[in-house]
Design a protein around this motif. Sequence first.
Motif, PDB file in Angstrom:
ATOM      1  N   THR A  38      45.274 -39.133  73.730  1.00 19.08           N
ATOM      2  CA  THR A  38      44.038 -38.902  73.677  1.00 19.08           C
ATOM      3  C   THR A  38      43.898 -39.667  74.949  1.00 19.08           C
ATOM      4  OG1 THR A  38      43.491 -38.110  71.248  1.00 19.08           O
ATOM      5  CG2 THR A  38      41.358 -38.452  73.495  1.00 19.08           C
ATOM      6  N   HIS A  39      43.614 -41.288  74.187  1.00 19.89           N
ATOM      7  CA  HIS A  39      43.343 -41.934  75.050  1.00 19.89           C
ATOM      8  C   HIS A  39      44.777 -42.053  76.751  1.00 19.89           C
ATOM      9  CE1 HIS A  39      41.200 -46.173  75.444  1.00 19.89           C
ATOM     10  NE2 HIS A  39      41.123 -45.865  76.517  1.00 19.89           N
ATOM     11  N   PHE A  40      45.924 -41.625  76.374  1.00 19.69           N
ATOM     12  CA  PHE A  40      46.630 -42.392  77.214  1.00 19.69           C
ATOM     13  C   PHE A  40      46.876 -40.674  78.768  1.00 19.69           C
ATOM     14  CE2 PHE A  40      49.897 -44.079  74.315  1.00 19.69           C
ATOM     15  CZ  PHE A  40      49.783 -45.174  75.195  1.00 19.69           C
TER      16      PHE A  40
ATOM     17  N   LEU B 190      41.485 -50.611  85.262  1.00 14.25           N
ATOM     18  CA  LEU B 190      41.323 -51.363  83.131  1.00 14.25           C
ATOM     19  C   LEU B 190      41.991 -51.021  82.634  1.00 14.25           C
ATOM     20  CD1 LEU B 190      37.298 -51.466  84.691  1.00 14.25           C
ATOM     21  CD2 LEU B 190      38.645 -53.591  83.788  1.00 14.25           C
ATOM     22  N   HIS B 191      42.241 -49.056  82.260  1.00 16.05           N
ATOM     23  CA  HIS B 191      42.995 -48.894  81.237  1.00 16.05           C
ATOM     24  C   HIS B 191      44.440 -49.510  81.081  1.00 16.05           C
ATOM     25  CE1 HIS B 191      39.837 -45.712  81.003  1.00 16.05           C
ATOM     26  NE2 HIS B 191      40.404 -46.369  79.926  1.00 16.05           N
ATOM     27  N   GLU B 192      45.276 -49.851  82.695  1.00 14.38           N
ATOM     28  CA  GLU B 192      46.295 -50.419  82.751  1.00 14.38           C
ATOM     29  C   GLU B 192      45.898 -51.507  82.041  1.00 14.38           C
ATOM     30  OE1 GLU B 192      47.449 -49.520  86.560  1.00 14.38           O
ATOM     31  OE2 GLU B 192      48.237 -47.199  85.877  1.00 14.38           O
TER      32      GLU B 192
ATOM     33  N   GLY C 263      31.578 -48.828  78.497  1.00 17.06           N
ATOM     34  CA  GLY C 263      32.411 -49.858  79.215  1.00 17.06           C
ATOM     35  C   GLY C 263      32.857 -51.131  78.863  1.00 17.06           C
ATOM     36  N   TRP C 264      33.316 -52.646  78.896  1.00 15.44           N
ATOM     37  CA  TRP C 264      34.656 -52.571  78.826  1.00 15.44           C
ATOM     38  C   TRP C 264      33.931 -54.204  78.760  1.00 15.44           C
ATOM     39  CZ3 TRP C 264      40.306 -50.849  79.369  1.00 15.44           C
ATOM     40  CH2 TRP C 264      39.345 -49.374  80.421  1.00 15.44           C
ATOM     41  N   ALA C 265      34.861 -54.744  77.994  1.00 14.83           N
ATOM     42  CA  ALA C 265      34.559 -56.677  77.932  1.00 14.83           C
ATOM     43  C   ALA C 265      35.590 -56.723  78.360  1.00 14.83           C
ATOM     44  CB  ALA C 265      34.641 -56.736  76.418  1.00 14.83           C
TER      45      ALA C 265
ATOM     46  N   MET D 105      39.027 -55.028  77.166  1.00 17.41           N
ATOM     47  CA  MET D 105      38.824 -54.558  75.762  1.00 17.41           C
ATOM     48  C   MET D 105      37.782 -53.436  76.168  1.00 17.41           C
ATOM     49  SD  MET D 105      37.159 -55.546  72.440  1.00 17.41           S
ATOM     50  CE  MET D 105      35.334 -55.727  72.688  1.00 17.41           C
ATOM     51  N   ASP D 106      38.442 -52.037  75.979  1.00 18.67           N
ATOM     52  CA  ASP D 106      37.644 -50.738  76.512  1.00 18.67           C
ATOM     53  C   ASP D 106      37.151 -50.675  75.147  1.00 18.67           C
ATOM     54  OD1 ASP D 106      37.256 -47.624  76.812  1.00 18.67           O
ATOM     55  OD2 ASP D 106      39.129 -47.087  77.377  1.00 18.67           O
ATOM     56  N   ALA D 107      35.737 -50.387  75.755  1.00 15.06           N
ATOM     57  CA  ALA D 107      34.555 -50.084  74.735  1.00 15.06           C
ATOM     58  C   ALA D 107      33.793 -48.753  74.370  1.00 15.06           C
ATOM     59  CB  ALA D 107      33.466 -51.048  74.861  1.00 15.06           C
TER      60      ALA D 107
ATOM     61  N   GLU E 293      33.649 -44.887  73.949  1.00 18.56           N
ATOM     62  CA  GLU E 293      33.704 -44.123  72.613  1.00 18.56           C
ATOM     63  C   GLU E 293      35.183 -43.646  72.368  1.00 18.56           C
ATOM     64  OE1 GLU E 293      30.311 -42.243  71.764  1.00 18.56           O
ATOM     65  OE2 GLU E 293      28.832 -44.534  70.171  1.00 18.56           O
ATOM     66  N   HIS E 294      35.809 -43.164  73.386  1.00 12.14           N
ATOM     67  CA  HIS E 294      36.923 -42.533  72.927  1.00 12.14           C
ATOM     68  C   HIS E 294      37.979 -43.467  72.871  1.00 12.14           C
ATOM     69  CE1 HIS E 294      37.643 -43.619  77.560  1.00 12.14           C
ATOM     70  NE2 HIS E 294      38.042 -44.052  77.352  1.00 12.14           N
ATOM     71  N   ALA E 295      37.317 -44.756  72.921  1.00 13.15           N
ATOM     72  CA  ALA E 295      38.756 -46.339  72.283  1.00 13.15           C
ATOM     73  C   ALA E 295      38.706 -45.934  70.769  1.00 13.15           C
ATOM     74  CB  ALA E 295      38.532 -47.217  73.417  1.00 13.15           C
TER      75      ALA E 295
HETATM   76 FE   LIG Z   1      39.095 -45.440  77.823  1.00 12.00          FE
END
Ligand SMILES: [Fe+2]
Length: 212
Positions: A27-29, A79-81, A129-131, A164-166, A168-170
């Motif tokens: 899903t994330h990809f 950021l995903h990469e 968001g992201w850490a 780190m993806d924060a 919820e989809h992660a």
């Molecule tokens: Fe994500």
Amino acid sequence: MKQTGTYTARSFDLHGLRGISDRTLDTHFKLYEGYVKETNRLMQLLRDFLKDGKVDQEEMPAYSELKRRMGFESNGMVLHEYYFDNLMRGGSDRSPDHSPFREAAEDSFGSFELWKADFVGVGKMRGVGWAVCYLHPTMGQLANHWITLHEVGNVTGFVPLLVMDAWEHAFILDYKPSERGEYIDAFFSNVNWGTVNQRLISSPAHHAAQHT
Ligand SMILES: [Fe+2]
């Protein structure tokens, strides 16, 4: 005129992680591929404004909105990469003793454990968001930051080391919304510290800090 610059979605071989299911990853990809596609689409739309060599005043509202979205989509892509690249099958939850990252964390926070406690604290912040653990571009210090959505809170010139993806989809297919802590534990058990350390040692800031 030559049209330059479209991005290609990368593929990541990550199936079989601990605590982050293949279904979540697939899903994330797909979400990541959406960011790449939308970034390319926005770039093309923005190029169209420049066909007459300038951005006309009456075009400014539409142009501004597309530029604003460009920040969201392109940060979402990159950021995903970083995130996928700093995960691996058979990862571990701590950078090895005497590794450059361990030493940088000890210099910046007193210990790896304190650095991690701060990073986990950022990861548990409310909202999506992201850490990100960054390296200061000249001082060599580590600093953990929170990025809201994808584009608010990035620090100019700082080098992302651990992302780190924060959103919820992660983790929402594997954990409840209230279980972000469990997801963070799963994230840490899969970290590719080789990649994190490589990002650190390949940064000029790291070399500068070694010689002061
Ligand atoms: Fe994500």
